[in-house]
Scaffold this motif. Structure first.
Motif, short mmCIF file in Angstrom:
data_model
loop_
_atom_site.label_atom_id
_atom_site.label_comp_id
_atom_site.label_asym_id
_atom_site.label_seq_id
_atom_site.Cartn_x
_atom_site.Cartn_y
_atom_site.Cartn_z
N ASP A 36 0.73 -1.24 -0.05
CA ASP A 36 0.16 -0.02 -0.07
C ASP A 36 0.80 1.35 0.05
O ASP A 36 2.02 1.24 0.00
CB ASP A 36 -0.98 -0.15 1.27
N GLN A 37 0.20 2.35 0.23
CA GLN A 37 0.97 3.69 -0.11
C GLN A 37 1.76 4.08 1.13
O GLN A 37 2.56 4.72 1.09
CB GLN A 37 -0.21 4.76 -0.45
N GLY A 38 1.52 3.24 2.00
CA GLY A 38 2.26 3.46 3.50
C GLY A 38 3.59 2.30 3.41
O GLY A 38 4.37 2.38 4.24
N GLY A 39 3.64 1.54 2.08
CA GLY A 39 4.76 0.47 2.39
C GLY A 39 4.62 -0.59 2.87
O GLY A 39 5.39 -1.42 2.69
N GLN A 40 3.48 -1.09 3.43
CA GLN A 40 2.83 -1.98 3.96
C GLN A 40 2.59 -3.19 2.83
O GLN A 40 1.63 -2.95 2.11
CB GLN A 40 1.86 -2.05 5.13
N THR A 41 3.23 -4.25 3.12
CA THR A 41 2.84 -5.50 2.06
C THR A 41 1.80 -6.39 3.00
O THR A 41 2.45 -6.99 4.00
CB THR A 41 4.14 -6.36 1.69
N ASP A 85 -17.72 4.96 7.61
CA ASP A 85 -16.27 4.78 8.08
C ASP A 85 -15.98 3.22 7.97
O ASP A 85 -14.99 2.89 8.31
CB ASP A 85 -16.09 5.27 9.59
N ARG A 86 -17.06 2.33 7.77
CA ARG A 86 -17.03 0.92 7.63
C ARG A 86 -16.67 0.69 6.28
O ARG A 86 -16.29 -0.41 6.07
CB ARG A 86 -18.02 0.21 8.18
N LEU A 87 -16.81 1.56 5.31
CA LEU A 87 -16.53 1.09 3.86
C LEU A 87 -14.94 1.55 3.51
O LEU A 87 -14.52 2.65 3.73
CB LEU A 87 -17.28 2.08 3.11
N GLN A 106 2.50 10.06 -2.95
CA GLN A 106 2.24 11.35 -3.43
C GLN A 106 0.77 11.64 -4.07
O GLN A 106 0.17 12.74 -3.83
CB GLN A 106 3.35 11.64 -4.46
N TYR A 107 0.16 10.55 -4.77
CA TYR A 107 -0.85 10.61 -5.49
C TYR A 107 -1.94 10.85 -4.41
O TYR A 107 -2.96 11.53 -4.54
CB TYR A 107 -1.29 9.30 -6.22
N ALA A 108 -1.96 9.89 -3.40
CA ALA A 108 -3.06 10.02 -2.30
C ALA A 108 -2.82 11.31 -1.54
O ALA A 108 -3.88 12.03 -1.32
CB ALA A 108 -2.63 8.77 -1.57
N ASP A 114 -7.10 9.68 2.21
CA ASP A 114 -6.52 9.50 3.18
C ASP A 114 -6.74 8.10 3.66
O ASP A 114 -7.88 7.38 3.84
CB ASP A 114 -7.02 10.55 4.48
N ALA A 115 -5.57 7.41 4.20
CA ALA A 115 -5.98 6.23 5.30
C ALA A 115 -6.69 6.65 6.27
O ALA A 115 -6.68 7.66 6.72
CB ALA A 115 -4.50 5.59 5.43
N PRO A 116 -7.37 5.51 7.19
CA PRO A 116 -7.54 4.08 6.59
C PRO A 116 -8.74 3.87 5.61
O PRO A 116 -8.78 2.89 5.05
CB PRO A 116 -8.23 3.66 8.01
N ALA A 117 -9.53 5.16 5.36
CA ALA A 117 -10.61 4.69 4.29
C ALA A 117 -10.01 4.14 3.01
O ALA A 117 -10.41 3.36 2.48
CB ALA A 117 -11.54 5.90 4.09
N TRP A 118 -8.87 4.93 2.57
CA TRP A 118 -8.47 4.86 0.98
C TRP A 118 -7.12 3.88 1.26
O TRP A 118 -6.14 4.04 2.14
CB TRP A 118 -7.94 6.08 0.53
N THR A 119 -7.01 2.69 0.65
CA THR A 119 -5.79 2.24 0.18
C THR A 119 -5.55 2.07 -1.41
O THR A 119 -6.50 1.85 -2.12
CB THR A 119 -6.08 0.58 0.40
N LEU A 120 -4.27 2.71 -1.62
CA LEU A 120 -3.82 2.56 -2.91
C LEU A 120 -2.65 1.70 -2.71
O LEU A 120 -1.91 1.80 -2.03
CB LEU A 120 -3.21 4.01 -3.43
N ALA A 121 -2.53 0.84 -3.98
CA ALA A 121 -1.74 -0.34 -3.72
C ALA A 121 -1.26 -0.79 -5.12
O ALA A 121 -1.80 -0.55 -6.23
CB ALA A 121 -2.56 -1.52 -2.97
#
Lengths: 187, 253
Positions: A36-41, A85-87, A106-108, A114-121
């Motif tokens: 993800d955009q935070g670098g977590q796999t 918030d649960r979506l 950068q895109y996010a 914003d996390a946690p709602a959005w995950t860009l991966a």
């Protein structure tokens, strides 16, 4: 010793979760990992447990992709608090060569996703191809580096089953919004 | 010790080589029926290795035995439809409806991918497949020969109810067999061909269905046979299986 205990707890916790078998028609049957955009796999299946709207995109896209993002945002905003918030909103890139973790972050930030709602991966190229195939999305890289791709929002239940899909981009799709609300258990 | 290492290396090499044969194709610039830019851009095909024959029933049976998650009674429905391997007599037996040397059919893209992975290979890309299939016995690109076109096209007129021949047709100039005239074959990027739209879209959303340059235009219109293949492949879902859709694998060198 403490570490062992933690490990055991993690194992037991993981086991308890795995005790409910994954539905056979779940997209989480696909054994791929996402970063993800935070670098977590994490494995795709670790997204189990949350209702989500998922689509694929690439961050250098200037045509329809920004509208995909806007439509996802509008769909989320059409759901009342606190269910909203649960979506979860998941965008997976089909451009792993250019969409590094940095590019996604950068895109996010630029689009205020914003996390946690959005995950860009991002996923490895083969994994991205598999995910697209599973979701029924098409994409193809053009000689200039851009992509041709189909644009759809796909609604997943908490177990990763596809509940609804929408090709309406650029405005709200009322039946799709209803499906999202229904999945979140709102009237 | 050295002997043991050599033996082990020999064993490792022998596993994929025992049943299957791959040959090197040089690749190069190739005029596809689906140019990448929708106009006339040549496809740049890197050198690759291609399986000389499509995967057979016997080979797929051996794969299923060692990868039971791909048995028809165990496969997850997201990866294969209900007709997956339906012509076999059992989940791990071929029976009279599936002869060992016939090409495997009724396999999904996911199953084909998993098989190729077990051979340390992958599915070929559409460009690789189309480029390889342009060859005949003496030329790497025979597509401008009306006789080649007619021969390839003739196969598509064959009723699909006739039993499939065994693999092992005449080799082409590269030593590859059965690219044309036996079965349809999966390619890795079947969902990248973008021809036409599907029945899911309605109303004004159509124009936004595809981001980028829009649906591709088809080139080389006199090459109907290849265009039919593109149309067929792009109409498939990854879990689909059909009675005459099989596959072969490729490797990057």
């Amino acid at each position: 010793m403490k570490r062992l205990l933690v490990l055991l707890l993690v194992m037991i916790g993981g086991h308890a979760f795995a005790a409910t078998p994954l539905p056979r028609d779940s997209i989480y049957q696909l054994d791929i990992s996402l970063t993800d955009q935070g670098g977590q796999t994490a494995m795709l299946a670790q997204r189990r447990g949350q209702v989500q709207v998922i689509s694929m995109f690439y961050s250098s896209c200037t045509m329809v992709c920004p509208m995909i993002v806007d439509t996802m945002r509008a769909t989320r905003n059409a759901v009342d608090e606190p269910q909203r918030d649960r979506l979860g909103l998941l965008l997976v890139s089909f451009d792993p060569a250019r969409d590094s973790v940095d590019a996604l972050r950068q895109y996010a930030a630029r689009r205020k996703l914003d996390a946690p709602a959005w995950t860009l991966a991002r996923a490895e190229p083969q994994a991205a191809r598999q995910l697209a195939a599973l979701l029924g999305l098409q994409y193809r890289q053009l000689p200039d580096g851009d992509f041709n791709h189909s644009s759809e929002l796909i609604l997943l239940d908490a177990d990763g089953r596809i509940l609804a899909r929408s090709t309406v981009i650029g405005r709200l799709d009322p039946p799709f919004v209803e499906a999202v609300k229904h999945a979140l258990g709102t009237p | 010790m050295k002997r043991l290492a050599a033996m082990l290396a020999g064993l490792l090499l022998a596993i994929p080589a025992a049943a299957t044969d791959y040959v090197a194709l040089p690749g190069g610039d190739f005029a596809s029926v689906v140019p990448a830019d929708g106009k006339a851009a040549l496809a740049h095909i890197a050198p690759f290795r291609l399986r000389t024959e499509p995967v057979t029933n016997a080979e797929f049976q051996a794969f299923v035995a060692t990868h039971p998650q791909w048995r028809r009674d165990r496969v997850a429905p997201v990866f294969a439809d209900s007709n997956y391997l339906a012509h076999w007599s059992g989940a791990d037996t071929l029976g009279t409806g599936a002869l060992p040397q016939q090409p495997i059919t009724r396999v999904s893209w996911f199953a084909a991918q998993a098989y190729c992975e077990s051979e340390h290979a992958r599915l070929p890309t559409w460009y690789e497949w189309e480029y390889a299939a342009a060859a005949d016995a003496t030329r790497a690109d025979a597509r401008n020969d009306p006789a080649w076109r007619e021969r390839v096209l003739a196969w598509y007129g064959r009723p699909s109810t006739t039993p499939l021949p065994s693999v092992g047709g005449a080799p082409d100039v590269h030593g590859v067999r059965d690219l044309n005239g036996l079965v349809w074959e999966w390619v890795d990027d079947f969902n990248a061909l973008l021809v036409g739209s599907d029945s899911r879209d309605q109303d004004g959303a159509d124009k936004l269905k595809f981001c980028g340059a829009g649906a591709l235009s088809l080139q080389e219109k006199e090459n109907y046979a290849t265009l039919m293949r593109v149309a067929m492949l792009s109409s498939l879902k990854a879990s689909d299986t059909t009675v005459n859709l099989g596959f072969r694998c490729a490797r990057s060198p």
